[in-house]
Design a protein around this motif. Structure first.
Motif, short mmCIF file in Angstrom:
data_model
loop_
_atom_site.label_atom_id
_atom_site.label_comp_id
_atom_site.label_asym_id
_atom_site.label_seq_id
_atom_site.Cartn_x
_atom_site.Cartn_y
_atom_site.Cartn_z
N VAL A 84 45.10 36.20 46.45
CA VAL A 84 46.25 35.36 46.11
C VAL A 84 46.94 35.89 44.85
N SER A 85 48.25 36.05 44.95
CA SER A 85 49.08 36.28 43.79
C SER A 85 49.71 34.95 43.41
N LEU A 86 49.35 34.45 42.23
CA LEU A 86 49.85 33.14 41.80
C LEU A 86 51.31 33.19 41.36
N GLY A 87 51.82 34.39 41.13
CA GLY A 87 53.23 34.53 40.80
C GLY A 87 53.52 34.64 39.32
N GLN B 60 49.10 41.59 55.64
CA GLN B 60 49.44 40.30 56.25
C GLN B 60 49.52 39.27 55.12
N TYR B 61 50.65 38.60 55.03
CA TYR B 61 50.91 37.73 53.88
C TYR B 61 51.73 36.51 54.29
N ARG B 62 51.72 35.51 53.42
CA ARG B 62 52.61 34.37 53.60
C ARG B 62 52.90 33.76 52.23
N PHE B 63 54.07 33.18 52.10
CA PHE B 63 54.39 32.38 50.91
C PHE B 63 53.75 31.02 51.12
N ALA B 64 52.95 30.62 50.15
CA ALA B 64 52.10 29.45 50.34
C ALA B 64 52.88 28.14 50.38
N ALA B 65 53.93 28.00 49.54
CA ALA B 65 54.63 26.73 49.45
C ALA B 65 56.13 26.86 49.67
N LYS B 66 56.75 27.82 49.04
CA LYS B 66 58.19 27.99 49.18
C LYS B 66 58.52 29.48 49.14
N PRO B 67 59.63 29.88 49.76
CA PRO B 67 59.97 31.30 49.80
C PRO B 67 60.27 31.82 48.41
N GLY B 68 59.95 33.08 48.19
CA GLY B 68 60.18 33.65 46.87
C GLY B 68 60.07 35.15 46.87
N ALA C 199 52.87 40.11 41.07
CA ALA C 199 53.03 38.70 40.73
C ALA C 199 54.43 38.61 40.15
N GLU C 200 55.35 38.00 40.91
CA GLU C 200 56.75 37.99 40.49
C GLU C 200 57.40 36.64 40.77
N GLY C 201 56.69 35.58 40.37
CA GLY C 201 57.32 34.26 40.37
C GLY C 201 56.94 33.34 41.49
N SER C 202 56.39 33.85 42.58
CA SER C 202 56.07 33.00 43.73
C SER C 202 54.62 33.20 44.18
N GLU C 203 53.98 32.13 44.58
CA GLU C 203 52.61 32.25 45.07
C GLU C 203 52.60 32.84 46.48
N VAL C 204 51.80 33.88 46.65
CA VAL C 204 51.70 34.58 47.93
C VAL C 204 50.23 34.76 48.27
N GLU C 205 49.89 34.46 49.52
CA GLU C 205 48.52 34.67 50.00
C GLU C 205 48.49 35.90 50.89
N PHE C 206 47.43 36.70 50.71
CA PHE C 206 47.20 37.88 51.54
C PHE C 206 45.88 37.70 52.28
N ARG C 207 45.93 37.81 53.60
CA ARG C 207 44.68 37.73 54.34
C ARG C 207 44.21 39.10 54.83
N LYS C 208 45.08 40.09 54.72
CA LYS C 208 44.70 41.43 55.17
C LYS C 208 45.46 42.47 54.36
N VAL C 209 44.72 43.40 53.79
CA VAL C 209 45.31 44.57 53.14
C VAL C 209 44.43 45.74 53.57
N VAL C 210 44.83 46.40 54.63
CA VAL C 210 43.99 47.41 55.27
C VAL C 210 44.71 48.75 55.26
N LEU C 211 43.99 49.77 54.85
CA LEU C 211 44.56 51.11 54.78
C LEU C 211 43.88 52.03 55.80
N GLU C 212 44.70 52.79 56.50
CA GLU C 212 44.22 53.75 57.49
C GLU C 212 44.76 55.12 57.12
N PRO C 213 43.91 56.02 56.62
CA PRO C 213 44.40 57.35 56.25
C PRO C 213 44.95 58.09 57.46
N ILE C 214 45.97 58.89 57.22
CA ILE C 214 46.56 59.74 58.25
C ILE C 214 46.32 61.19 57.86
#
Length: 234
Positions: free
Chosen positions: A62-65, A85-93, A211-226
């Motif tokens: 979670v980025s609290l913003g 994969q992310y979503r704004f928890a309460a309001k867009p930002g 963290a830039e002002g808005s709370e954002v939740e991340f459920r997936k941050v996956v890296l696949e090397p190429i």
């Protein structure tokens, strides 16, 4: 018969080559703590009581913003596909994923030198140039008058995405895929191809979340090397 067999072998070879170009994917956070990351939050330098804006909550990153800053990978990466994969928890930002990040606080004593892939609601997939640069088709249409282009200060650093209306409603999960290969950066948002930059002035670096002002939740941050394939001689 021989011709058909040859075609089949060629097709199989292409499939195997394509599969070999990707290494095993890995999650960049473990769902428990911030191992593998470090935070750069200017306010925390000034105030020992300032809140850490990046936390793990219910298995989500979670980025609290606020206070503003960046969560940066310890490792440097090159040639990869990143799925966020992310979503704004309460309001867009506002928020963003920074690729090829290097020198910290290179802009406004806050932003590391990088190419930002914007996550701000209704702008996800825009590029922002932060002391680095990238080229897209129709640059003047998407960036503004050429004489005002730049990578710092009040210059035109934003490069608009190609497609609009790709984000999910607030509260629903979005999927952003960023592919960095050589001097190119490609972006998809919810399966829609939204940006493609070339001639990037950097091709490796850390990955950072904002963290830039808005709370954002991340459920997936996956890296696949190429693995970049080189043409065979013969």
């Amino acid at each position: 018969m021989k011709r058909n067999l040859t075609k089949s072998l060629i097709a199989l070879s292409l499939i195997l080559s394509s599969a070999a170009s990707f290494a095993q994917s890995k999650s960049l956070f473990n769902g428990k703590d911030l191992t593998g990351w470090h935070a750069d939050v200017p306010e925390m330098d000034k105030d020992s009581n300032a809140q850490m804006p990046f936390i793990i909550r219910n298995g989500l990153l979670v980025s609290l913003g606020t206070p503003g800053g960046h969560l940066i990978t310890d490792a440097i990466y090159k040639n990869y596909r990143l799925e966020v994969q992310y979503r704004f928890a309460a309001k867009p930002g506002n928020c963003g994923v920074l690729v090829h990040a290097s020198t910290p606080r290179a802009l406004y004593d806050m932003f590391p030198k990088s190419i930002e892939v914007q996550m701000q609601h209704t702008m996800a997939g825009d590029f922002w140039c932060i002391q680095e640069d990238i080229t897209v088709p129709d640059m003047e249409t998407r960036r503004g008058p050429k004489e005002n282009w730049g990578v710092n200060g009040d210059k035109l650093r934003r490069i608009k995405r190609l497609v609009q209306d790709v984000e999910k409603p607030v509260g629903e999960w979005n999927k952003m895929v960023i592919e960095c290969l050589g001097d190119q950066v490609k972006v998809w948002v919810n399966g829609v191809f939204v940006n493609h930059g070339t001639n990037c002035t950097v091709n490796s670096g850390n990955i950072a979340l904002q963290a830039e002002g808005s709370e954002v939740e991340f459920r997936k941050v996956v890296l696949e090397p190429i693995k970049k394939l080189t043409p065979s001689k013969g």
